[in-house]
Design a protein around this motif. Structure first.
Motif, short mmCIF file in Angstrom:
data_model
loop_
_atom_site.label_atom_id
_atom_site.label_comp_id
_atom_site.label_asym_id
_atom_site.label_seq_id
_atom_site.Cartn_x
_atom_site.Cartn_y
_atom_site.Cartn_z
N VAL A 168 0.84 -1.20 0.00
CA VAL A 168 0.00 0.00 0.00
C VAL A 168 0.88 1.25 0.00
CG1 VAL A 168 -1.63 1.35 1.38
CG2 VAL A 168 -2.01 -1.09 1.05
N ARG A 169 1.95 1.21 0.78
CA ARG A 169 2.86 2.35 0.83
C ARG A 169 3.49 2.61 -0.53
NH1 ARG A 169 6.59 0.76 4.78
NH2 ARG A 169 5.11 1.39 6.38
N GLU A 170 3.83 1.55 -1.24
CA GLU A 170 4.49 1.69 -2.54
C GLU A 170 3.52 2.12 -3.64
OE1 GLU A 170 6.22 -2.10 -3.20
OE2 GLU A 170 7.74 -1.87 -1.62
N GLU A 171 2.28 1.64 -3.58
CA GLU A 171 1.37 1.83 -4.70
C GLU A 171 0.25 2.86 -4.45
OE1 GLU A 171 1.96 0.46 -7.53
OE2 GLU A 171 3.54 -0.91 -6.88
N LEU A 172 -0.17 3.01 -3.20
CA LEU A 172 -1.37 3.81 -2.93
C LEU A 172 -1.16 4.96 -1.96
CD1 LEU A 172 -3.92 0.85 -2.46
CD2 LEU A 172 -3.53 2.20 -4.54
N ASN A 173 -0.32 4.76 -0.96
CA ASN A 173 -0.24 5.73 0.14
C ASN A 173 1.19 5.78 0.68
OD1 ASN A 173 -0.62 7.38 2.34
ND2 ASN A 173 -2.08 6.05 3.38
N PRO A 174 2.07 6.57 0.06
CA PRO A 174 3.49 6.60 0.46
C PRO A 174 3.71 7.04 1.90
CG PRO A 174 3.16 7.68 -1.66
CD PRO A 174 1.80 7.43 -1.11
N GLY A 175 2.78 7.79 2.46
CA GLY A 175 2.97 8.31 3.81
C GLY A 175 2.51 7.39 4.92
N LEU A 176 1.99 6.21 4.58
CA LEU A 176 1.45 5.30 5.59
C LEU A 176 2.56 4.77 6.50
CD1 LEU A 176 -1.08 3.74 6.59
CD2 LEU A 176 -0.42 1.91 5.01
N GLN A 177 2.32 4.85 7.81
CA GLN A 177 3.28 4.37 8.79
C GLN A 177 2.62 3.42 9.77
OE1 GLN A 177 6.53 5.15 8.72
NE2 GLN A 177 6.23 6.46 6.92
#
Length: 253
Positions: A168-177
């Motif tokens: 998801v971080r790579e494809e949809l939401n880079p800021g997800l932690q």
């Protein structure tokens, strides 16, 4: 700007809804304006706060009909806490979303359309699966809170969950932690609970909350009365634990 937190674990019975209900409650009691969005068709977070489904709408209407979150949000007995309820209609959302354009961003767009400053924090109670509803939550969230049960199979599937978060971080939401990991159903009397807690802490480090949620009868009883633990049994061990978690959440910012 609202801080959006997705409460996620694809395993069932780990305390996601219990965490969503009680964390939202204690944050609201600390004068945050909190929106709890119930993305699970089982509607445990909805019923656990004594909210009945009504004609003003539910999460299905937000995702499939384009309704505004603030229009379908309903008051609870906790000042400052609103809930976007779930209903059985959400069962069909997974199938219906497949043919939708930008299907992973339906929730994010609904959150983006909310008036600025309406809520300080949004909690997303996700279903026990890595489906399109959970993907919507992950695509919309600033951070993930992962409840992990202190049982033998606790770490089973965790690798898959972390892989999904990376995707998801790579494809949809880079800021997800990964904002926090919460140990639930902790029994201090057993070596197993301590062993699981040790393994989780060694992997996630300081992202694990200091407070662990104990096995507690009152926590199990509270949802059947439609009340959070702070109202049902405010002096119980479960209440003290979730109050401490809320303090940690606020301290972490």
């Amino acid at each position: 700007m609202s801080r959006v937190v997705a409460i996620v674990n694809q395993k069932g019975g780990v305390g996601k809804s219990t965490t969503a209900i009680n964390l939202a409650t204690y944050l609201a009691q600390r004068e945050e304006q909190v929106l709890l969005a119930d993305l699970d068709a089982q509607a445990n977070a909805t019923s656990g706060l004594g909210v009945s489904t009504h004609d003003s709408g539910c999460m299905y209407d937000v995702l499939l009909e384009g309704r505004a979150l603030q229009e379908v949000a309903t008051h609870t007995d906790i000042p400052g806490l609103h809930v976007v309820p779930s209903t059985i209609n959400l069962v069909g959302a997974e199938v219906e979303l497949v043919s939708e354009l930008a299907r992973e961003f339906k929730l994010k767009r609904a959150l983006d359309r909310m008036p600025e400053g309406l809520y300080t924090r949004v909690l997303l109670d996700c279903p026990p699966s890595l489906d399109l509803l959970t993907l919507n939550a992950l695509a919309a969230a600033d951070e993930v809170l992962i409840p992990i049960q202190c049982e033998y199979y606790a770490l089973e599937g965790l690798t898959q969950l972390m892989r999904s978060i990376r995707m998801v971080r790579e494809e949809l939401n880079p800021g997800l932690q990964v904002g926090g990991v919460l140990l639930t159903m902790f029994d201090a009397r057993t070596n197993l609970s301590h062993q699981v807690a040790g393994e989780v802490r060694s992997f996630f480090g300081d992202r694990v909350f200091s407070a662990a949620i104990p096995r507690n009868v009152r926590l199990s009883e509270a949802p059947s009365f439609g009340q959070p633990i702070s109202l049902y049994a405010p002096q119980s061990a479960g209440a003290e634990a979730y109050s401490a978690v809320a303090e940690e959440v606020l301290h972490r910012g």
